[in-house]
Design an enzyme around this catalytic site. Sequence first.
Site, PDB file in Angstrom:
ATOM      1  N   GLN A  12       8.236 -16.045 -68.031  1.00 52.31           N
ATOM      2  CA  GLN A  12       8.497 -14.726 -67.463  1.00 52.31           C
ATOM      3  C   GLN A  12       8.883 -13.734 -68.541  1.00 52.31           C
ATOM      4  O   GLN A  12       8.482 -12.563 -68.495  1.00 52.31           O
ATOM      5  CB  GLN A  12       9.607 -14.818 -66.410  1.00 52.31           C
ATOM      6  CG  GLN A  12       9.195 -15.545 -65.156  1.00 52.31           C
ATOM      7  CD  GLN A  12       7.949 -14.954 -64.535  1.00 52.31           C
ATOM      8  OE1 GLN A  12       7.908 -13.776 -64.220  1.00 52.31           O
ATOM      9  NE2 GLN A  12       6.921 -15.767 -64.377  1.00 52.31           N
ATOM     10  N   HIS A  31       6.238 -11.475 -70.249  1.00 53.12           N
ATOM     11  CA  HIS A  31       5.541 -10.390 -69.560  1.00 53.12           C
ATOM     12  C   HIS A  31       5.776  -9.061 -70.251  1.00 53.12           C
ATOM     13  O   HIS A  31       4.838  -8.332 -70.561  1.00 53.12           O
ATOM     14  CB  HIS A  31       6.009 -10.294 -68.103  1.00 53.12           C
ATOM     15  CG  HIS A  31       5.251 -11.178 -67.168  1.00 53.12           C
ATOM     16  ND1 HIS A  31       3.943 -10.954 -66.837  1.00 53.12           N
ATOM     17  CD2 HIS A  31       5.622 -12.290 -66.494  1.00 53.12           C
ATOM     18  CE1 HIS A  31       3.530 -11.888 -65.996  1.00 53.12           C
ATOM     19  NE2 HIS A  31       4.531 -12.711 -65.777  1.00 53.12           N
ATOM     20  N   GLU A  83      12.808 -12.475 -57.776  1.00 53.75           N
ATOM     21  CA  GLU A  83      11.371 -12.439 -57.496  1.00 53.75           C
ATOM     22  C   GLU A  83      10.830 -13.863 -57.414  1.00 53.75           C
ATOM     23  O   GLU A  83      10.135 -14.223 -56.467  1.00 53.75           O
ATOM     24  CB  GLU A  83      10.674 -11.660 -58.611  1.00 53.75           C
ATOM     25  CG  GLU A  83       9.156 -11.621 -58.481  1.00 53.75           C
ATOM     26  CD  GLU A  83       8.485 -11.026 -59.708  1.00 53.75           C
ATOM     27  OE1 GLU A  83       7.301 -10.675 -59.590  1.00 53.75           O
ATOM     28  OE2 GLU A  83       9.125 -10.917 -60.776  1.00 53.75           O
ATOM     29  N   HIS A  84      11.128 -14.666 -58.429  1.00 49.11           N
ATOM     30  CA  HIS A  84      10.710 -16.070 -58.476  1.00 49.11           C
ATOM     31  C   HIS A  84      11.951 -16.954 -58.576  1.00 49.11           C
ATOM     32  O   HIS A  84      12.840 -16.681 -59.382  1.00 49.11           O
ATOM     33  CB  HIS A  84       9.840 -16.357 -59.700  1.00 49.11           C
ATOM     34  CG  HIS A  84       8.656 -15.450 -59.844  1.00 49.11           C
ATOM     35  ND1 HIS A  84       8.619 -14.418 -60.767  1.00 49.11           N
ATOM     36  CD2 HIS A  84       7.476 -15.421 -59.189  1.00 49.11           C
ATOM     37  CE1 HIS A  84       7.452 -13.799 -60.668  1.00 49.11           C
ATOM     38  NE2 HIS A  84       6.737 -14.384 -59.718  1.00 49.11           N
ATOM     39  N   ASP A 142       1.346 -18.103 -60.180  1.00 50.22           N
ATOM     40  CA  ASP A 142       0.684 -16.903 -60.678  1.00 50.22           C
ATOM     41  C   ASP A 142      -0.829 -16.991 -60.560  1.00 50.22           C
ATOM     42  O   ASP A 142      -1.509 -15.959 -60.534  1.00 50.22           O
ATOM     43  CB  ASP A 142       1.044 -16.667 -62.151  1.00 50.22           C
ATOM     44  CG  ASP A 142       2.421 -16.058 -62.322  1.00 50.22           C
ATOM     45  OD1 ASP A 142       2.953 -15.507 -61.344  1.00 50.22           O
ATOM     46  OD2 ASP A 142       2.963 -16.147 -63.441  1.00 50.22           O
ATOM     47  N   HIS A 171      10.966  14.803 -20.247  1.00 47.57           N
ATOM     48  CA  HIS A 171      10.737  13.357 -20.276  1.00 47.57           C
ATOM     49  C   HIS A 171      11.006  12.766 -18.885  1.00 47.57           C
ATOM     50  O   HIS A 171      10.201  12.008 -18.335  1.00 47.57           O
ATOM     51  CB  HIS A 171      11.661  12.690 -21.292  1.00 47.57           C
ATOM     52  CG  HIS A 171      11.216  12.800 -22.709  1.00 47.57           C
ATOM     53  ND1 HIS A 171      11.111  13.990 -23.355  1.00 47.57           N
ATOM     54  CD2 HIS A 171      10.866  11.833 -23.596  1.00 47.57           C
ATOM     55  CE1 HIS A 171      10.714  13.782 -24.600  1.00 47.57           C
ATOM     56  NE2 HIS A 171      10.549  12.475 -24.773  1.00 47.57           N
TER      57      HIS A 171
END
Length: 441
Positions: free
Chosen positions: A267, A270, A335-336, A369, A428
């Site tokens: 990770q 990235h 996230e992961h 991934d 209404h």
Amino acid sequence: MAVFRRPPVPLRLYHSDDDFAARFSALVDAERAADADVGGAVAEIVASVRDQGDAALLAYTERFDGHVLSAADLRVEAAEIAAARHQVAPEVVAALESAAVRIEAFHTRQLPQDLDYVDDDGIGLGQRWRPIAAAGLYVPGGRAAYPSSLLMNAIPARVAGVSRRVMVTPTPDGRVNPLILAAAEIAGIDEIYRIGGAQAVAALAYGTAAVPKVDKVVGPGNAYVAEAKRQVYGRVGIDSIAGPSEVLIVADGNNDPSWTGIDLLSQAEHDDLAQAILITDDAAFADRVAASVDDWLATLPRREIAGAAWENYGAIIVVPDLSAALPLVDRLAPEHLQLAIDDAAAFAEQVNHAGAIFVGRHVPEAVGDYVAGPNHVLPTDRTARFSSGLGTLDFMKRTTWVACDADGLARIGPAATTLARAEGLDAHGLSIWTRLNAADR
């Protein structure tokens, strides 16, 4: 050749320390964002494309991509798409095809069921699902080519039944990455335009003579792309405003520290804003993992990026036992989440906030991934507390319906009239009352 400097050990937290709560809160709340404020520049680009159409789109493409185009040249020809497959190594094409099959199989199982029933008052109720009409898929181009992201965005749209799936990708100096085109063909994309950046997002949102507008824009991009998606939201739907990638690994001392070290770096490589965190109940194992990260860094082509991310945003947290890790996981809402522990499945069942969970010692996040099947477009920056990863439903919309005859309205109408009057909305109430009292009139 640059000499790689071994980065210092990242943040280390011990659950037993008196200041742990404060330091952990600081870790959770720390901002990870690029310094550049691109809002003004993006607003100018979006407004220009909205107002001037193809002229602005072509001007920005020449300015940012160094590529002079006419409106007729914007769309990639079918022959060029078909030829790209033969420019990519056969084993890569085969891997893309294998991944596409698995991604499609998973997302097909996400298709929802319509609802249709009559309740005890005789009211017909239900909901139906329909695909959006057109989806725009942003795909980074040039050196940052990620065909896996293309598959993850395009295949759920196809499964959902989106009839028009449009891809935009920048082509610096006019070069189209054949890997991206090959993946597009595998994913069933045949409408592709040679544009990128904020100007491409604006074209998808507002439409130009050459690029008809879409209903939703999805896909990753740089800060300009993310900001453009933010600014056109409402004109079109978007998937999310994604932040830097992140992984949280919960691991005990029975793991190979080399495996854990490279999982953290998978990770961190990235970008230099990515975050990798280890939680373990074994302090000695934590030391071995830290050493392994340094060893791996010396070998990686992207070591400067990964090293900066590990140094600035990485963390190792030592807890007395793994039960203490569970509330920390939910606070971080990663996230992961990798669970390299005994009885990982039982631990996973107790996690409330995570984009995707990888259960067991032999499931590195990287397999998700590419080929596992679930989507790798996931909520970042703790947004897993309230949002989910991309899926088939993101390309569909739900419509509810109500069917009612006079007898049914007689049963439920009085309560509705009472509530309308209580809210001061007389029309209404009267729209119901006139039907309830039609016989008297």
